[in-house]
Design an enzyme around this catalytic site. Structure first.
Site, mmCIF file in Angstrom:
data_model
loop_
_atom_site.group_PDB
_atom_site.id
_atom_site.type_symbol
_atom_site.label_atom_id
_atom_site.label_comp_id
_atom_site.label_asym_id
_atom_site.label_seq_id
_atom_site.Cartn_x
_atom_site.Cartn_y
_atom_site.Cartn_z
ATOM 1 N N TYR A 148 -9.439 -11.062 -6.938
ATOM 2 C CA TYR A 148 -8.524 -10.863 -8.067
ATOM 3 C C TYR A 148 -8.619 -12.005 -9.069
ATOM 4 C CZ TYR A 148 -6.398 -7.079 -5.421
ATOM 5 O OH TYR A 148 -6.182 -5.917 -4.733
ATOM 6 N N ARG A 151 0.859 -1.182 0.000
ATOM 7 C CA ARG A 151 0.000 0.000 0.000
ATOM 8 C C ARG A 151 0.897 1.234 0.000
ATOM 9 N NH1 ARG A 151 -1.900 -3.626 3.879
ATOM 10 N NH2 ARG A 151 -4.020 -4.420 3.533
ATOM 11 N N LYS A 185 -1.954 -3.255 8.139
ATOM 12 C CA LYS A 185 -3.054 -2.874 9.009
ATOM 13 C C LYS A 185 -3.007 -3.670 10.301
ATOM 14 C CE LYS A 185 -6.227 -1.502 5.306
ATOM 15 N NZ LYS A 185 -7.547 -1.736 4.668
ATOM 16 N N HIS A 225 -3.981 2.752 -5.229
ATOM 17 C CA HIS A 225 -3.929 1.290 -5.132
ATOM 18 C C HIS A 225 -3.681 0.609 -6.478
ATOM 19 C CE1 HIS A 225 -4.436 0.406 -1.026
ATOM 20 N NE2 HIS A 225 -5.348 -0.538 -1.115
ATOM 21 N N HIS A 261 -3.418 -9.850 3.346
ATOM 22 C CA HIS A 261 -4.848 -10.010 3.601
ATOM 23 C C HIS A 261 -5.060 -11.023 4.723
ATOM 24 C CE1 HIS A 261 -6.059 -8.667 -0.743
ATOM 25 N NE2 HIS A 261 -5.867 -7.652 0.077
ATOM 26 N N ARG A 267 -0.808 -1.837 -6.611
ATOM 27 C CA ARG A 267 -1.092 -2.981 -5.735
ATOM 28 C C ARG A 267 -2.054 -3.947 -6.425
ATOM 29 N NH1 ARG A 267 -1.212 -4.708 -0.319
ATOM 30 N NH2 ARG A 267 -3.241 -5.354 0.517
#
Length: 300
Positions: free
Chosen positions: A280, A150, A173, A245, A271, A248
């Site tokens: 994706y 990110r 995150k 993004h 993730h 990414r």
């Protein structure tokens, strides 16, 4: 709803789950809205909330004909409410969870926007040049595409996070760290930046461990990184919408198209759930379908 119910949950999110201040603030806003709605119905005890109350609250979020809330926003708020009630049950402050069977509104499937390999190459080529800012921007964009980081993770990097030039340590995150390989093109661009640019930039500012610096020696901001990406896209003549993004998304899409396992891509992206990564795979299936339709003589 009384603060005695909400504040312990927010402390739990901060201390035990390690969520960022901005994320916890978003939870607080959602729960303040929920508490105000309950108070208007004369409910001030979280333990007395029923499933119907939660259903009615969710319905109220989309009831405004002039400003109906998007399904994604409703789902986010319901997630905050569900987390609170689950916490209260786990802490023994409520006997049941009234949100257990409440389902969020169905979200429209939104595929992430990626650009082609050729467009990525054009974007990177648009940062060519020997001036310091161009060398820095080339290193930044090469790193973003090489690692799927990110933008916020990239600008938060310190020099020590590029451990041995072949891997980079990213802080994602919730404070979760992950180690991601760095390809040869990104290593070369980072090496040029670290040797030819960063020492000069660093000498102009206060001592900082930041990897990416601005010309005045301060850590590069997310906004500066975004402007660098947008400027490169304009120079490259890329008409597709470019967001922070984009690289990414392109990283993930191109890996899966090249045969990478979805769980490997999940780890590389950081993730927590493979379901997030699997979106994706829809992009690559769409690409295959388009190619089949264009190429097979009996497909049309």
């Amino acid at each position: 709803m009384s603060p005695s119910a909400v504040e312990p949950y927010l402390r739990h999110l901060t201390i035990e789950r390690g969520l960022s201040g901005n994320t916890v603030a978003a939870y607080r806003r959602d729960l303040d809205r929920y508490g105000a709605w309950l108070a208007a119905r004369g409910i001030d005890d979280a333990a007395s909330v029923t499933e119907q109350d939660v259903v009615d609250f969710v319905a109220s979020l989309r009831a405004d004909p002039e400003h109906p809330m998007a399904a994604s926003s409703v789902a986010r708020i319901l997630s905050s409410v569900r987390g609170l009630h689950r916490f209260l049950v786990e802490e023994g402050r409520a006997a049941t969870d009234p949100t257990a069977d409440v389902r969020p509104p169905k979200l429209a499937s939104r595929l992430p926007k990626a650009i082609s390999v050729e467009e990525v190459q054009a974007l990177l080529d648009a940062t060519d040049g020997d001036d310091p800012v161009a060398l820095r921007d080339r290193a930044l964009l090469e790193l973003l595409y090489a690692t799927g980081a990110r933008v916020s993770e990239a600008v938060a990097l310190n020099v020590d996070d590029v451990q041995d030039a072949e891997v980079v340590r990213l802080l994602g995150k919730g404070g979760k760290q992950r180690i991601v390989p760095v390809g040869s093109f990104a290593r070369e661009a980072l090496g040029a930046y670290l040797v030819r640019v960063r020492p000069d930039f660093a000498a102009r500012g206060r001592s900082t461990p930041a990897l990416f610096l601005g010309p005045r020696g301060a850590r590069m901001s997310r906004q500066s990184a975004w402007l660098a990406i947008r400027a490169a896209a304009e120079r490259a003549g890329i008409r597709a919408e470019i967001s922070p993004h984009t690289l990414r998304h392109s990283f993930a899409t191109h890996l899966l198209a090249g045969g990478a396992d979805v769980r490997v891509v999940q780890e590389l992206l950081g993730h927590s759930s493979v379901a997030t990564t699997q979106i994706y795979t829809l992009v690559t299936v769409d690409t295959l379908r388009d190619m089949y339709t264009a190429a097979h003589p009996r497909a049309r």
